[in-house]
Design an enzyme around this catalytic site. Structure first.
Site, PDB file in Angstrom:
ATOM      1  N   GLU A  88      -1.084  -1.612  -5.555  1.00 42.81           N
ATOM      2  CA  GLU A  88      -2.390  -1.199  -5.037  1.00 42.81           C
ATOM      3  C   GLU A  88      -2.678   0.256  -5.433  1.00 42.81           C
ATOM      4  OE1 GLU A  88      -2.966  -2.191  -0.883  1.00 42.81           O
ATOM      5  OE2 GLU A  88      -1.600  -3.890  -1.035  1.00 42.81           O
TER       6      GLU A  88
ATOM      7  N   TRP B 137       0.822  -1.215   0.000  1.00 41.24           N
ATOM      8  CA  TRP B 137       0.000   0.000   0.000  1.00 41.24           C
ATOM      9  C   TRP B 137       0.854   1.262   0.000  1.00 41.24           C
ATOM     10  CZ3 TRP B 137      -4.734   1.485  -1.039  1.00 41.24           C
ATOM     11  CH2 TRP B 137      -5.186   2.720  -0.581  1.00 41.24           C
TER      12      TRP B 137
ATOM     13  N   ALA C 170      -8.839 -10.681   0.434  1.00 37.64           N
ATOM     14  CA  ALA C 170     -10.261 -10.764   0.780  1.00 37.64           C
ATOM     15  C   ALA C 170     -10.487 -10.323   2.222  1.00 37.64           C
ATOM     16  CB  ALA C 170     -10.772 -12.181   0.545  1.00 37.64           C
TER      17      ALA C 170
END
Length: 423
Positions: free
Chosen positions: A171, A131, A238
């Site tokens: 990301e 990230w 997920a």
């Protein structure tokens, strides 16, 4: 209780899953062979060796098929570089000499290589981005020249450190152009891996994977079919379905939506997995990512309800290591429709959404029925040990795990001790 018809359907699905996973992966894009068993992968963070005091030797190596070592940073020109050289290859652990001759790797790199020697089914992959360090991916993937630099740089670190593959955590691609450039970047890495293997590793198949989004705003931009061709694994993140950005408390990693409580399930894993499969990704290349942490909500009456704040956490606000959960005084509850669990303390009005061992078992059964490729966990330092370990629960539930051996022979590593196999 399942009816006879539903049992029959479940049996057929299970047989299909076993059949799919009994066949080595292949494609025209260079992915010739991958393990036929389930993956049980876990991210290991190099910053975890500090305050968290989680070292490579703490990994449950005999239960893991892949360690995703995170993270490497990337420059706009495509060059990969270490964000923490001390943790990666300078730190001296017990038994490391200060008087070794030559240029040698220490730190996590050496410790992971030693673990590979002791656990030949455990592969280690170099994870790039994350990230925080995804900012330069668009530039690095934007031209043939920068993609080649990226591929050569990434594979260079892989062979120097004695790793088994590359994991890319971008990301996220923001539009169709970036999504296509991502495919081209991965193809460049695949080509470089194969070129290195042909020259130095007797054609060994080094692995290539990505961390992939589970939110439709992000995954709908991806080139599913092309990703399915070039990759060994697509590690589906997920989790993080609800948090400080949410209007209501919600499940962090639920399998299904709950129509009776839609505020609690703004996203769900089943929809994401089906989107990837419908888009052309082979089911057995999809690895189900699961969190070893919980997300907290303060001053709330329950799941799917308003809240006020996220409170403190183990290392950052609103996020608690799984090993700290459930908190004293809290009761664990599960939503059997959504397949998501949480703890709630009515005296403090704190709710924390997290996966329990029982929920991991449920998810493993579910992914087997879907014919998926296994499990992935973020991240190792937050885990419990023993029967409450989520990684161990997954290991036991998966059964037949990938047993392909890691690679130990790196004759042109720049580190003498890796070149010599730590002998």
């Amino acid at each position: 209780m399942l009816s006879f018809v539903k049992k029959s359907i479940a049996l057929v699905a299970a047989l299909q899953a076993v059949t799919a996973l009994a066949t080595p992966i292949s494609s025209e894009a260079g992915v010739e062979k991958r393990g036929s068993g389930f993956a049980n992968a876990v991210y290991f963070t190099n910053w975890g060796i500090y305050g968290r005091n989680f070292q490579p030797a703490d990994l449950p190596a005999s239960e893991i098929t892949h360690v995703l070592y995170s993270f490497m940073n990337v420059r706009a020109d495509g060059t990969i570089f270490s964000g923490d050289t001390y943790a990666d290859y300078e730190k001296h652990y017990a038994g490391d000499s200060w008087n070794d001759v030559g240029t040698n790797a220490y730190g996590c790199v050496k410790q992971l290589y030693l673990l590979k020697k002791q656990n030949r089914n455990m592969k280690v992959m170099l994870s790039i981005g994350g990230w925080t360090w995804s900012t330069n991916f668009p530039a690095a993937a934007s031209s043939a020249a920068t993609r080649k630099t990226f591929a050569q740089s990434a594979v260079g670190f892989m062979k120097d450190w004695g790793f088994d593959g590359i994991d890319i955590d971008w990301e996220y691609p923001a539009d169709a152009t970036q999504a296509q450039n991502m495919v081209l970047l991965l193809q460049a890495v695949r080509s470089e891996l194969d070129s290195y293997a042909a020259q130095y590793a007797k054609g060994h198949h080094f692995l290539l994977s990505i961390a992939a989004p589970a939110g439709p705003d992000n995954y709908n931009k991806l080139k599913f079919a092309e990703l399915g061709k070039v990759l060994d694994y697509i590690n589906l993140m997920a989790y993080d379905y609800a948090g400080s950005w949410s209007n209501y408390t919600g499940h962090d990693a639920n399998i299904y939506a709950n129509p009776q409580n839609p505020n609690a399930t703004p996203y769900n894993t089943d929809d994401a997995v089906q989107a990837y499969i419908n888009g052309g990704v082979p089911a057995n290349k999809i690895v189900l990512g699961m969190p070893i942490y919980g997300r907290s909500f303060q001053q709330t009456e329950g799941i799917g309800k308003p809240y006020n704040g996220i409170g403190s956490g183990s290392w950052e606000n609103g996020i608690w290591d799984y090993k700290a959960l459930p908190k004293a005084g809290a009761t664990v509850k599960c939503d059997d429709t959504a397949k998501g669990c949480y703890s709630y303390d009515p005296s403090t009005k704190e709710l924390i959404s997290f996966d329990t061992p029982a929920m991991i078992s449920t998810k493993v059964s579910w992914l087997k029925g879907k014919g998926l490729g296994g499990t992935m966990f973020w991240e190792a330092s937050a885990s419990k040990k023993g029967s409450d370990s989520l990684i161990s629960t997954s290991h036991q539930g998966l059964g037949s795990q990938d047993s392909t051996q890691n690679y130990l022979d790196y004759p042109n590593s720049k580190y003498d001790n890796i070149k010599k196999g730590m002998n």
